[in-house]
Design a protein around this motif. Structure first.
Motif: not given
Length: 181
Positions: A56-67
């Motif tokens: 979930l942390n990786e996914r969160r960071s990926n989503i934040e990076t994408a945003i």
């Protein structure tokens, strides 16, 4: 009371229901593998929490990076749109200036052509008038030559026929008067 306590409570209630002749659970711990299930659930909870948390942390960071990247691209697109709109405005202004200059050039060219045409018409009129004057002069000269030729013929014919003394005296007087004497 944790998950294991809840499982034991449910098992106890199920055992009571079975003893009364209904649906129930088997409380023989060795036969039902409750210990194995409790250990499995505990291990899954302990290790799965870390895996799921990491995922979930990786996914969160990926989503934040994408945003962030999407926001940066949106800002860049807005800047480029602003630049393109500025260039469009400049191009429209230049096109307007070119159109005005072309209209002014066309107007001045038209006026120059009309002035040149008026000059040409005036020159043609002058040429035609000169040609007419020249033709009139030529016609008058021709007429004079014919009159002189006819006068000479008449004079010759009268000279041959002879001039009377009165006519001779009149001719001499006229000639003297014409000469200024």
């Amino acid at each position: 009371m944790g998950i294991i306590g809840t499982v034991l409570l449910v098992a106890t209630e199920a055992a009571e229901a079975e003893s009364q002749g209904g649906f129930g659970l088997d409380f023989n711990i060795l036969e039902t593998n409750i210990i194995n299930l409790a250990i499995l659930i505990g291990v899954l909870f302990y290790f799965g929490r870390k895996v799921i948390s990491n995922t979930l942390n990786e996914r969160r960071s990926n989503i934040e990076t994408a945003i962030r990247e999407a926001e940066e691209r949106a800002k860049e697109a807005a800047i480029k749109l602003s630049e393109v709109q500025q260039k469009l405005t400049q191009a429209q202004a230049e096109a307007q200036q070119i159109r005005k200059a072309a209209e002014e050039n066309a107007r001045s060219a038209r006026e120059a052509i009309l002035a040149r045409a008026a000059e040409d018409v005036e020159r043609m009129r002058e040429t035609a008038a000169r040609d007419l004057d020249t033709e009139r002069e030529r016609a008058l000269a021709q007429l004079r030559q014919q009159v002189v030729a006819m006068a000479l013929q008449k004079a010759e014919s009268e000279l041959r026929s002879g001039i009377g003394d009165d006519a001779q005296q009149t001719l001499i007087d006229r000639s003297i008067a014409l000469l200024g004497g």
